[in-house]
Design a protein around this motif. Structure first.
Motif, short mmCIF file in Angstrom:
data_model
loop_
_atom_site.label_atom_id
_atom_site.label_comp_id
_atom_site.label_asym_id
_atom_site.label_seq_id
_atom_site.Cartn_x
_atom_site.Cartn_y
_atom_site.Cartn_z
N GLN A 314 71.56 17.70 -56.22
CA GLN A 314 71.54 16.24 -56.34
C GLN A 314 71.96 15.79 -57.72
OE1 GLN A 314 67.75 14.49 -55.36
NE2 GLN A 314 68.37 12.42 -55.95
N THR A 315 71.43 16.44 -58.74
CA THR A 315 71.81 16.08 -60.12
C THR A 315 73.28 16.38 -60.36
OG1 THR A 315 69.56 16.71 -60.76
CG2 THR A 315 71.14 16.34 -62.53
N ALA A 316 73.75 17.51 -59.85
CA ALA A 316 75.15 17.88 -60.03
C ALA A 316 76.08 16.85 -59.41
CB ALA A 316 75.41 19.26 -59.44
N ASP A 335 74.55 25.70 -55.49
CA ASP A 335 75.18 24.47 -54.99
C ASP A 335 75.64 23.59 -56.15
OD1 ASP A 335 74.85 25.16 -52.36
OD2 ASP A 335 72.96 24.06 -52.11
N ALA A 336 74.83 23.53 -57.19
CA ALA A 336 75.19 22.71 -58.36
C ALA A 336 76.45 23.25 -59.02
CB ALA A 336 74.04 22.67 -59.35
N LEU A 337 76.50 24.58 -59.18
CA LEU A 337 77.69 25.18 -59.78
C LEU A 337 78.92 24.94 -58.92
CD1 LEU A 337 76.69 28.68 -61.25
CD2 LEU A 337 77.67 26.72 -62.46
N HIS A 338 78.78 25.07 -57.63
CA HIS A 338 79.91 24.83 -56.73
C HIS A 338 80.43 23.41 -56.89
CE1 HIS A 338 82.49 25.12 -53.22
NE2 HIS A 338 81.98 23.97 -52.79
N THR A 339 79.52 22.46 -57.01
CA THR A 339 79.92 21.05 -57.16
C THR A 339 80.61 20.81 -58.49
OG1 THR A 339 78.11 20.29 -55.75
CG2 THR A 339 79.05 18.68 -57.27
#
Length: 510
Positions: A314-316, A335-339
């Motif tokens: 969400q933060t990403a 997921d954050a890294l992917h985004t």
């Protein structure tokens, strides 16, 4: 007479093939201790140093190469007839090549639970002495301290093109290396003896990278780190994505880390030009980011973000909607890294948020010298605040005052921070007078200033800042106190029903 090479290394990486290459060129190899054993087991024809000194290794290895037959062979000038005669008279043969690296003092310091005795025993004496002797006599002796130089030197010897310029360069590296080594030892002993500001101040750093340019494109620059870097520092960061950091990136990122480290609750800090433009606290890191962003949605463009919690998806997603130079956090979810890695130009760094509890020195260069001070670790608790005004701050105001006080500490002086509900709403930085800084912060906050608190990094020399705060609807103020005219500000606060607390501590940041 065959040329002679003396090899004594702690770091034995690639030493065997190098030594074999030397023996193939006809060099006689002299060695010591563990290095000698390694070379002989690998089939290298090497002799023990005691065969040329005529003296055994003693004192648990503390004395083995400190002998005239070694240092005479290193220091003699080959083009000096008197030196040549003295070597013959004393039956000393020249040593042409020295390959030495030192006891692992730095690595020993870093070990968990290491004793002072073990640290002291890893202070090399003979190694630096041989290196310095050989480097001093670089016109006649080749000296190597860095294993990465083995291949180049061996190839140059094989092709008979080892130049004086190369020997000079290798000697310079030796003196840098021994100075670095001695500086680490000096720091260790100085810390042990608790001398804060000794008669000489020696610092040493290790190169991380050459930067594309400095503060401006016409300036050269490089980034160096301390030999023992602290965990919560840019020098210990791990870059996961994006192009290399610039000089200004490093400055801003360092400022962001220092600020975010102030807060225990989930926090997000946005920095531009080494000043915070937004700080937000919340129960969740995504909400903390929302507050930091809303604090100044204009200035955050092209800024640096530091989070003291893991960045989640969400933060990403929120971060990915902005142009940001750097995002730092202790970790990122998959997921954050992917985004975030979909954005080519963003730099992603992981940084430990562990604090070592030590007071670190800050070094600032001035022309012809340097200023040294310990870092500003000063802070206050709610219990340490004094309230000279008729009205006491409410519990909510007190929480916001302490939040703002931690923020103003990291804003360039003169500094004013307005805050409300765990969020900065106006920041005035680097002004020549305090009321000017207040005017900038109040203008930025606009209507949000009504019911907010104000923090000042230093005392009010006159009541004009209080008057400006009252017009904006500020309800509580935190400042150091200590001005001869404190009473004027106190009376102004009382007239406008503003609660004011004193910290008895200032936070100038020049």
């Amino acid at each position: 007479m065959n040329k002679r090479a003396l090899i004594s290394v702690s770091n034995k990486e690639n030493i065997v093939p190098f030594a074999k290459g030397l023996t193939d060129l006809g060099y006689e190899v002299i060695s010591t201790g563990g290095t000698l054993q390694l070379l002989q087991e690998a089939g290298v024809d090497a002799i023990n140093v005691d065969q040329i000194t005529g003296f055994p290794e003693i004192l648990d290895g503390r004395v083995k190469t400190l002998h005239p037959n070694v240092h005479g062979g290193l220091l003699a000038k080959r083009d000096n007839r008197a030196h040549e005669n003295q070597l013959k008279e004393n039956k000393i043969d020249p040593i042409d090549l020295v390959i030495v690296n030192l006891y692992p003092f730095k690595e020993t310091l870093a070990k968990t639970g290491v004793s002072d005795e073990e640290i002291v025993e890893n202070i090399d004496i003979g190694g630096p002495t041989m290196l310095r002797a050989a480097a001093k006599n670089f016109q006649h002796v080749t000296v190597i301290v860095d294993p990465t130089d083995y291949d180049d030197v061996l190839q140059a010897l094989q092709e008979d093109r080892l130049s004086l310029a190369k020997r000079h360069q290798l000697a310079a590296k030796v003196f840098r290396h021994t100075a670095h080594y001695d500086a680490m030892i000096a720091r260790y002993f100085t810390e042990q003896t608790e001398e804060a500001y000794p008669e000489t101040y020696t610092v040493t750093y290790e190169k991380v990278q050459t930067l594309r340019y400095g503060e401006n494109p016409h300036q050269d620059a490089a980034f160096y780190k301390e030999a023992q870097a602290t965990p919560l520092s840019l020098a210990s960061a791990n870059q996961l994505h994006g192009k290399e950091l610039s000089y200004n990136n490093i400055q801003d990122a360092n400022a962001a880390l220092e600020i975010v480290a102030e807060y225990d609750a989930p926090a997000v800090v946005a920095v531009k030009h080494m000043n915070p433009c937004g700080i937000g606290l919340a129960d969740q890191i995504s909400t903390a980011f929302e507050r930091a962003y809303a604090a100044d949605p204009v200035s955050i463009f092209g800024g640096i973000i530091a989070c003291n919690r893991e960045v989640d998806k969400q933060t990403a997603e929120q971060l990915s909607e902005l142009f940001l130079e750097i995002v730092m956090a202790p970790s990122f979810t998959e997921d954050a890294l992917h985004t975030l890695t979909q954005k080519k130009n963003i730099r992603l760094l992981t940084v430990s948020m562990s604090k070592d509890g030590k007071i670190h020195n800050q070094l600032k260069s001035v022309k012809g010298g340097a200023l040294v001070q310990n870092s500003d670790q000063g802070n206050v608790t709610a219990e340490q605040l004094t309230c000279p005004t008729k009205r006491q701050p409410t519990e909510q105001e007190r929480a916001d005052l302490l939040f703002a006080w931690k923020a103003v500490k990291h804003v360039k002086s003169n500094a004013i921070v307005l805050a409300k509900d765990k969020q900065t709403i106006g920041i005035g930085a680097g002004q020549m007078n305090r009321v000017g800084a207040a005017a900038i912060a109040i203008e930025q906050a606009a209507s949000k200033a009504n019911g907010a608190v104000l923090a000042s990094d230093a005392f009010f020399p006159m009541p004009d800042t209080v008057e400006a705060a009252a017009k904006a609807g500020i309800t509580a103020i935190i400042q150091p106190g200590g001005s001869k005219r404190d009473q004027d500000s106190i009376e102004a606060c009382n007239a406008h029903d503003i609660a004011m607390v004193f910290t008895n501590m200032r936070h100038f940041k020049h």
